[in-house]
Write an enzyme that holds these catalytic residues in place. Structure first.
Site, PDB file in Angstrom:
ATOM      1  N   ALA A  11     -55.435   0.964   9.106  1.00  0.00           N
ATOM      2  CA  ALA A  11     -54.210   1.549   8.536  1.00  0.00           C
ATOM      3  C   ALA A  11     -54.487   2.792   7.677  1.00  0.00           C
ATOM      4  O   ALA A  11     -54.072   3.903   8.012  1.00  0.00           O
ATOM      5  CB  ALA A  11     -53.464   0.491   7.744  1.00  0.00           C
ATOM      6  N   CYS A  49     -50.389  -6.114  11.965  1.00  0.00           N
ATOM      7  CA  CYS A  49     -49.143  -6.832  11.718  1.00  0.00           C
ATOM      8  C   CYS A  49     -48.598  -7.471  12.993  1.00  0.00           C
ATOM      9  O   CYS A  49     -47.769  -8.371  12.928  1.00  0.00           O
ATOM     10  CB  CYS A  49     -48.115  -5.885  11.108  1.00  0.00           C
ATOM     11  N   VAL A 107     -70.924   0.528   7.521  1.00  0.00           N
ATOM     12  CA  VAL A 107     -71.521   1.255   6.405  1.00  0.00           C
ATOM     13  C   VAL A 107     -72.092   0.205   5.450  1.00  0.00           C
ATOM     14  O   VAL A 107     -71.377  -0.672   4.966  1.00  0.00           O
ATOM     15  CB  VAL A 107     -70.482   2.163   5.720  1.00  0.00           C
ATOM     16  N   ARG A 148     -57.535 -11.934  10.648  1.00  0.00           N
ATOM     17  CA  ARG A 148     -57.532 -10.663   9.922  1.00  0.00           C
ATOM     18  C   ARG A 148     -57.590  -9.467  10.868  1.00  0.00           C
ATOM     19  O   ARG A 148     -57.075  -8.404  10.566  1.00  0.00           O
ATOM     20  CB  ARG A 148     -58.758 -10.656   8.986  1.00  0.00           C
ATOM     21  N   GLU A 171     -49.446 -26.310   1.735  1.00  0.00           N
ATOM     22  CA  GLU A 171     -49.390 -25.242   0.718  1.00  0.00           C
ATOM     23  C   GLU A 171     -49.617 -25.867  -0.657  1.00  0.00           C
ATOM     24  O   GLU A 171     -48.950 -26.828  -1.024  1.00  0.00           O
ATOM     25  CB  GLU A 171     -48.017 -24.541   0.810  1.00  0.00           C
ATOM     26  N   PRO A 228     -65.959  11.231  -8.719  1.00  0.00           N
ATOM     27  CA  PRO A 228     -64.933  12.187  -8.257  1.00  0.00           C
ATOM     28  C   PRO A 228     -65.049  12.590  -6.785  1.00  0.00           C
ATOM     29  O   PRO A 228     -64.089  13.110  -6.216  1.00  0.00           O
ATOM     30  CB  PRO A 228     -65.128  13.404  -9.171  1.00  0.00           C
ATOM     31  N   ALA A 237     -60.599   6.032  -2.706  1.00  0.00           N
ATOM     32  CA  ALA A 237     -60.386   4.709  -2.084  1.00  0.00           C
ATOM     33  C   ALA A 237     -58.895   4.436  -1.971  1.00  0.00           C
ATOM     34  O   ALA A 237     -58.097   4.871  -2.823  1.00  0.00           O
ATOM     35  CB  ALA A 237     -61.066   3.615  -2.899  1.00  0.00           C
ATOM     36  N   ASP A 273     -55.845  -1.892   0.967  1.00  0.00           N
ATOM     37  CA  ASP A 273     -55.982  -3.253   0.431  1.00  0.00           C
ATOM     38  C   ASP A 273     -57.145  -3.384  -0.554  1.00  0.00           C
ATOM     39  O   ASP A 273     -57.200  -4.343  -1.322  1.00  0.00           O
ATOM     40  CB  ASP A 273     -56.246  -4.240   1.583  1.00  0.00           C
TER      41      ASP A 273
HETATM   42  P1  FAD Z   1     -57.399  -2.393   7.214  1.00  0.00           P
HETATM   43  O1  FAD Z   1     -56.237  -1.887   7.994  1.00  0.00           O
HETATM   44  O2  FAD Z   1     -57.635  -3.855   7.208  1.00  0.00           O
HETATM   45  O3  FAD Z   1     -58.695  -1.652   7.722  1.00  0.00           O
HETATM   46  C1  FAD Z   1     -59.954  -1.856   7.134  1.00  0.00           C
HETATM   47  C2  FAD Z   1     -61.017  -1.638   8.179  1.00  0.00           C
HETATM   48  O4  FAD Z   1     -62.237  -1.343   7.513  1.00  0.00           O
HETATM   49  C3  FAD Z   1     -61.298  -2.863   9.032  1.00  0.00           C
HETATM   50  O5  FAD Z   1     -61.073  -2.575  10.393  1.00  0.00           O
HETATM   51  C4  FAD Z   1     -62.756  -3.199   8.757  1.00  0.00           C
HETATM   52  O6  FAD Z   1     -63.472  -3.633   9.907  1.00  0.00           O
HETATM   53  C5  FAD Z   1     -63.292  -1.862   8.282  1.00  0.00           C
HETATM   54  N1  FAD Z   1     -64.470  -1.999   7.412  1.00  0.00           N
HETATM   55  C6  FAD Z   1     -64.604  -2.783   6.322  1.00  0.00           C
HETATM   56  N2  FAD Z   1     -65.800  -2.620   5.758  1.00  0.00           N
HETATM   57  C7  FAD Z   1     -66.466  -1.711   6.510  1.00  0.00           C
HETATM   58  C8  FAD Z   1     -67.759  -1.140   6.439  1.00  0.00           C
HETATM   59  N3  FAD Z   1     -68.602  -1.459   5.463  1.00  0.00           N
HETATM   60  N4  FAD Z   1     -68.109  -0.254   7.388  1.00  0.00           N
HETATM   61  C9  FAD Z   1     -67.259   0.090   8.387  1.00  0.00           C
HETATM   62  N5  FAD Z   1     -66.014  -0.424   8.487  1.00  0.00           N
HETATM   63  C10 FAD Z   1     -65.618  -1.306   7.565  1.00  0.00           C
HETATM   64  N6  FAD Z   1     -48.582  -5.616   6.118  1.00  0.00           N
HETATM   65  C11 FAD Z   1     -47.266  -5.311   6.102  1.00  0.00           C
HETATM   66  O7  FAD Z   1     -46.848  -4.444   5.329  1.00  0.00           O
HETATM   67  N7  FAD Z   1     -46.384  -5.943   6.954  1.00  0.00           N
HETATM   68  C12 FAD Z   1     -46.793  -6.890   7.833  1.00  0.00           C
HETATM   69  O8  FAD Z   1     -45.978  -7.423   8.608  1.00  0.00           O
HETATM   70  C13 FAD Z   1     -48.166  -7.247   7.850  1.00  0.00           C
HETATM   71  N8  FAD Z   1     -48.615  -8.202   8.685  1.00  0.00           N
HETATM   72  C14 FAD Z   1     -49.954  -8.484   8.733  1.00  0.00           C
HETATM   73  C15 FAD Z   1     -50.385  -9.460   9.619  1.00  0.00           C
HETATM   74  C16 FAD Z   1     -51.740  -9.767   9.687  1.00  0.00           C
HETATM   75  C17 FAD Z   1     -52.192 -10.822  10.642  1.00  0.00           C
HETATM   76  C18 FAD Z   1     -52.667  -9.068   8.863  1.00  0.00           C
HETATM   77  C19 FAD Z   1     -54.123  -9.384   8.943  1.00  0.00           C
HETATM   78  C20 FAD Z   1     -52.232  -8.113   7.968  1.00  0.00           C
HETATM   79  C21 FAD Z   1     -50.865  -7.811   7.890  1.00  0.00           C
HETATM   80  N9  FAD Z   1     -50.390  -6.860   6.994  1.00  0.00           N
HETATM   81  C22 FAD Z   1     -49.043  -6.560   6.962  1.00  0.00           C
HETATM   82  C23 FAD Z   1     -51.287  -6.171   6.034  1.00  0.00           C
HETATM   83  C24 FAD Z   1     -51.713  -4.803   6.529  1.00  0.00           C
HETATM   84  O9  FAD Z   1     -52.232  -4.914   7.819  1.00  0.00           O
HETATM   85  C25 FAD Z   1     -52.769  -4.237   5.571  1.00  0.00           C
HETATM   86  O10 FAD Z   1     -52.174  -4.131   4.300  1.00  0.00           O
HETATM   87  C26 FAD Z   1     -53.294  -2.873   5.985  1.00  0.00           C
HETATM   88  O11 FAD Z   1     -53.860  -2.924   7.260  1.00  0.00           O
HETATM   89  C27 FAD Z   1     -54.329  -2.366   4.967  1.00  0.00           C
HETATM   90  O12 FAD Z   1     -54.919  -1.188   5.415  1.00  0.00           O
HETATM   91  P2  FAD Z   1     -56.427  -0.828   5.009  1.00  0.00           P
HETATM   92  O13 FAD Z   1     -56.721   0.496   5.626  1.00  0.00           O
HETATM   93  O14 FAD Z   1     -56.598  -1.005   3.568  1.00  0.00           O
HETATM   94  O15 FAD Z   1     -57.296  -1.958   5.684  1.00  0.00           O
END
Ligand code: FAD
Length: 445
Positions: A10, A42, A80, A132, A179, A275, A279, A282
């Site tokens: 995302a 999602c 990474v 996840r 729950e 700086p 980030a 999530d």
């Molecule tokens: P992510 O999208 O999770 O991406 C992080 C990526 O970083 C992952 O692919 C991981 O493999 C990669 N990564 C981690 N560490 C490393 C590393 N060291 N080196 C290389 N790559 C790495 N949100 C909503 O608002 N509405 C919804 O309906 C909803 N439904 C969801 C349903 C499910 C089943 C899930 C799991 C989540 C849902 N979410 C929903 C939450 C939403 O998907 C997350 O909030 C969002 O994807 C966060 O984005 P992000 O970029 O922080 O992390």
């Protein structure tokens, strides 16, 4: 300029696309541990349940197409491992075990969150899953295809847990939800959750509220979960959906500041304590616009919004600040829609803030027009100033637009007067001349 991004879903993918749009010449390298980038997390429960039929529909982009389209260097199956801040380089490990260093000028961390797995006996038994990413989804799908799963236990009654309960039920599986709290859907108050409880039970979902799984035992194909109440429930599949934690390992190992809510600390420009390292998503914590206290918000909208803002800030020509999120969330639970924004009464009590509540139960659209359904809308607000704190809505129709319009008012620090002044498009099939949002304002006034 070389931008390096960790995490390609995302937040990371959005930032990469935006960076390319504002900087044609930059070198942009995106590292993703998994096989896929930019996929629809999602949508995963709905693919498992067969609502989304084609696996490929989960992928917004493939690494190849995304890379070609935007001239990005995308490296999947590349984890990474660490950040060497003094030399501005990261250490990467490919799936084949090869390791190498890569230099960055600006680094973005968007590594998401990790599902919480409690250290219970038997938690690593075959048939016990978390959900996840695509890999988890494939594992669950394949287990369902190769085992006779007639019963499932979903541990955790949050949004994802209940979406999964519905989708497993759609496959003809008998589902029990366990729950620990006395209610499902933590962002809403108990009074609202009871509507969901009744609906789940009506649909045949077993509810074990206020109870925790203490251990899991596998005998043959059958898993049995022992609860702290002394009860035992059997199933062929268990899904653990008891929350996530910000994925902060990389940042913490590199001595970047981690805050009290256990997320990576960032300033309003989404810059960490270094700086040159930013980030988003999530993995971070950020002050809640209403309480001012840092909190974590695991939602896709904020991660995408931050991806765009952070790209601008990393580039540096237009600096934007992030305004923070109040936690606007929604889920479909069988025939119901449950949505919330801002602070519930429960959360306000916890914060020690004075509040009042109003609950209205109008129809979703004009009662004289067919198929109007009752809708329950609860608002929380300051007893003297009338400033809105939050809203929760449960119903069959029209829940999303009510919560969305109230969320905008709350984000602008509006109050109950603003509810009364809200303009809603009205014709009998859609609403009432006195819309539920305005009605809540009239009652609160
Ligand atoms: P992510 O999208 O999770 O991406 C992080 C990526 O970083 C992952 O692919 C991981 O493999 C990669 N990564 C981690 N560490 C490393 C590393 N060291 N080196 C290389 N790559 C790495 N949100 C909503 O608002 N509405 C919804 O309906 C909803 N439904 C969801 C349903 C499910 C089943 C899930 C799991 C989540 C849902 N979410 C929903 C939450 C939403 O998907 C997350 O909030 C969002 O994807 C966060 O984005 P992000 O970029 O922080 O992390």
């Amino acid at each position: 300029m070389r931008y390096v991004i960790v995490g390609g879903v995302a937040g990371g993918a959005t930032a990469a696309a935006r960076l390319r749009r504002i900087d044609e010449k930059a070198e942009i390298i995106l590292f993703e541990k998994g096989q896929n980038i930019s996929y629809a997390n999602c949508g995963l429960p709905y693919y498992i349940g067969g609502v989304i039929k084609e696996r490929e529909n989960l992928f917004v982009q493939t690494p190849e197409k995304f890379g070609q389209l935007l001239n990005l260097d995308i490296r999947v199956q590349s984890e990474v491992l660490s950040i060497d801040r003094s030399n501005k380089q990261i250490r990467v490990r490919e799936a084949n075990g090869r390791e190498y260093n890569e230099h960055y000028d600006k680094l973005l961390l968007s590594p998401g969150a990790l599902p919480f797995v409690p250290p219970l006996p038997g938690v690593d038994s075959p048939g016990v899953f978390t959900l996840r990413n695509v890999e988890d989804t494939d594992a669950i799908k394949s287990y369902l295809d190769t085992h006779k799963v007639k019963r499932a236990i979903v541990v955790g009654g949050g949004f994802i847990g209940l979406e999964m309960a519905e989708n497993l039920h759609a496959l003809g599986i008998a589902v029990n939800v366990v729950e620990m709290a006395p209610q499902v859907m933590a962002p809403v108050d108990f009074s609202m959750a009871t509507i969901v409880h009744a609906h789940l039970q009506e649909k045949g979902i077993g509810l074990y509220l206020g109870k925790a799984v203490k251990s899991i035992e596998r005998q043959g194909e059958v898993l049995s979960a022992s609860l702290d109440s002394g009860e035992k429930i059997e199933a062929e599949l268990i899904l653990l959906s008891i929350g996530v934690r910000p994925n902060t390992k990389l940042a913490a190992d590199a001595q970047l500041a981690i805050g009290p809510a256990r997320g990576i600390q960032v300033n309003e420009y989404l810059q960490t304590s270094d700086p040159d390292i930013y980030a988003i998503g999530d993995a971070i914590e950020y002050p809640h616009p209403l309480t001012g206290k840092p909190w974590t918000n695991f939602l896709a909208g904020p991660a995408n919004r931050q991806g765009r803002i952070v790209a601008d800030n990393m580039h540096g020509q237009t600096i934007r600040s992030y305004e923070g999120a109040i936690g606007t969330a929604i889920a479909k639970i069988f025939d119901l829609t449950v949505a919330a924004t801002g602070l519930s009464a429960k959360a306000l009590k916890r914060e020690g803030l004075p509040y009042e509540t109003v609950t209205v139960q109008p129809n979703s659209h004009a009662g004289y027009y067919p198929d109007a359904y009752p809708l329950t809308l609860k608002i929380t607000f300051h007893p003297e100033t009338g400033m809105l704190y939050g809203a929760q809505c449960v119903g069959i129709e029209g829940v999303d637009k009510r919560i969305d319009s109230i969320a905008q008012i709350i984000k602008r620090k509006g109050g109950i007067t603003d509810l009364m002044q809200t303009e809603q498009a009205y014709a009998p099939p859609f609403s009432s001349a006195k819309d539920p949002v305005a009605l809540a304002g009239y009652v609160a006034d």
